[in-house]
Design a protein around this motif. Structure first.
Motif, mmCIF file in Angstrom:
data_model
loop_
_atom_site.group_PDB
_atom_site.id
_atom_site.type_symbol
_atom_site.label_atom_id
_atom_site.label_comp_id
_atom_site.label_asym_id
_atom_site.label_seq_id
_atom_site.Cartn_x
_atom_site.Cartn_y
_atom_site.Cartn_z
ATOM 1 N N LEU A 15 0.846 -1.212 0.000
ATOM 2 C CA LEU A 15 0.000 0.000 0.000
ATOM 3 C C LEU A 15 0.871 1.248 0.000
ATOM 4 C CD1 LEU A 15 -2.666 -1.005 2.646
ATOM 5 C CD2 LEU A 15 -2.992 -0.830 0.205
ATOM 6 N N GLN A 18 2.535 1.807 -3.409
ATOM 7 C CA GLN A 18 1.622 2.330 -4.436
ATOM 8 C C GLN A 18 1.261 3.785 -4.158
ATOM 9 O OE1 GLN A 18 1.045 0.820 -7.158
ATOM 10 N NE2 GLN A 18 1.950 -1.120 -6.522
ATOM 11 N N ALA A 19 1.177 4.138 -2.883
ATOM 12 C CA ALA A 19 0.888 5.539 -2.546
ATOM 13 C C ALA A 19 2.027 6.442 -2.988
ATOM 14 C CB ALA A 19 0.634 5.675 -1.052
ATOM 15 N N GLN A 104 -3.876 2.466 -8.861
ATOM 16 C CA GLN A 104 -5.125 2.311 -8.104
ATOM 17 C C GLN A 104 -5.517 0.849 -7.987
ATOM 18 O OE1 GLN A 104 -8.444 4.166 -9.952
ATOM 19 N NE2 GLN A 104 -9.835 3.694 -8.283
ATOM 20 N N TYR A 107 -3.268 -0.906 -5.611
ATOM 21 C CA TYR A 107 -3.615 -0.505 -4.242
ATOM 22 C C TYR A 107 -4.820 -1.305 -3.755
ATOM 23 C CZ TYR A 107 -3.922 2.748 -0.338
ATOM 24 O OH TYR A 107 -3.924 3.297 0.907
ATOM 25 N N ASN A 110 -3.870 -4.837 -2.874
ATOM 26 C CA ASN A 110 -3.197 -4.927 -1.574
ATOM 27 C C ASN A 110 -4.184 -4.754 -0.428
ATOM 28 O OD1 ASN A 110 -0.286 -5.368 -1.835
ATOM 29 N ND2 ASN A 110 -0.388 -3.572 -3.144
ATOM 30 N N HIS B 59 -0.670 4.363 6.545
ATOM 31 C CA HIS B 59 -0.534 2.919 6.346
ATOM 32 C C HIS B 59 0.040 2.253 7.591
ATOM 33 C CE1 HIS B 59 -0.364 4.534 2.179
ATOM 34 N NE2 HIS B 59 -1.292 3.625 2.053
#
Lengths: 130, 94
Positions: A15, A18-19, A104, A107, A110, B59
């Motif tokens: 995550l 990907q962010a 996206q 994400y 995940n 996160h």
């Protein structure tokens, strides 16, 4: 550390990666009209943690795309040379948008894995309750 | 002389050592589990505080809270089982 908490950690690293990718993509898109801007590309690599024996993903060094810069004809522009052209960015909006959509989807994948690890662990503990 | 009563007393005094609490609580497997649990809890709390002040990213917060939830769920389930077993023993007709 159980396998469930390791799976949670790996999903969280995905995550996070990907962010970060989405952040660089939005930097590219917002600088699409900046003269001389080169688009950033984000490499992913495996981060192996020998202590807990899991392979997480992490973002490597950001590199610049050294593709051809777009040449724009505008003699009134302050950066224009004697032929009337100046160099814009080499950002292709279509590629950036497709990449953002892919980020996206990854994400979401995940997130799904995170949710599944949580459901499986609480389902296991459900066996002990009556 | 009734020797069976005497041997029962001897057996009882011999097995009293087993009912003594061990001197080092953190040494047993259960003690280690409890330490693990408190460590997970403390880490979750720390990450939550950091993300409130803007240091940690969301996160890490979600991951730490999910780990804490998992740990608390495990501890509560095991505690319920232990209490249940203890009550079962208490109900035993002596």
């Amino acid at each position: 550390m159980s396998d469930f908490s390791k799976a949670l950690g790996v999903s969280a690293s995905g995550l996070q990666a990907q962010a970060t990718r989405l952040r660089h993509l939005s930097e590219n898109i917002s600088n699409a009209d900046t003269p001389g801007y080169r688009r950033k590309t984000v490499p992913f690599r495996t981060e192996f943690d020998a202590g807990t024996d899991v392979s997480k993903v992490e973002v490597g060094r950001v590199s610049l795309d050294d593709g051809e810069l777009e040449r724009i004809f505008d003699p009134s522009h302050p950066m224009a040379d004697e032929t009337g052209y100046f160099e814009g960015s080499n950002v292709n909006l279509l590629i950036e948008l497709a990449d953002a959509r892919e980020a996206q989807r990854s994400y979401e994948a995940n997130l799904k894995m995170f949710e599944q690890a949580r459901q499986m662990s609480s389902g296991l503990l459900q066996l002990l309750r009556r | 002389m009734d020797s069976t009563a005497l041997s029962a007393v001897q057996n009882y005094s011999a097995s009293r050592a087993a009912t003594q609490p061990s001197k080092t609580p953190g040494d047993s497997m259960f003690g280690r589990m409890a330490m693990d649990f408190t460590q997970t809890l403390a880490q979750g709390e720390q990450v939550a505080q950091q993300s409130m002040t803007g240091d940690a990213d969301p996160h890490a917060l979600v991951q730490a809270l999910a780990q804490t939830e998992l740990a608390v769920e495990t501890a509560v389930t095991v505690r319920n089982k232990v209490v249940e077993a203890y009550q079962e023993i208490l109900r035993m007709p002596v």
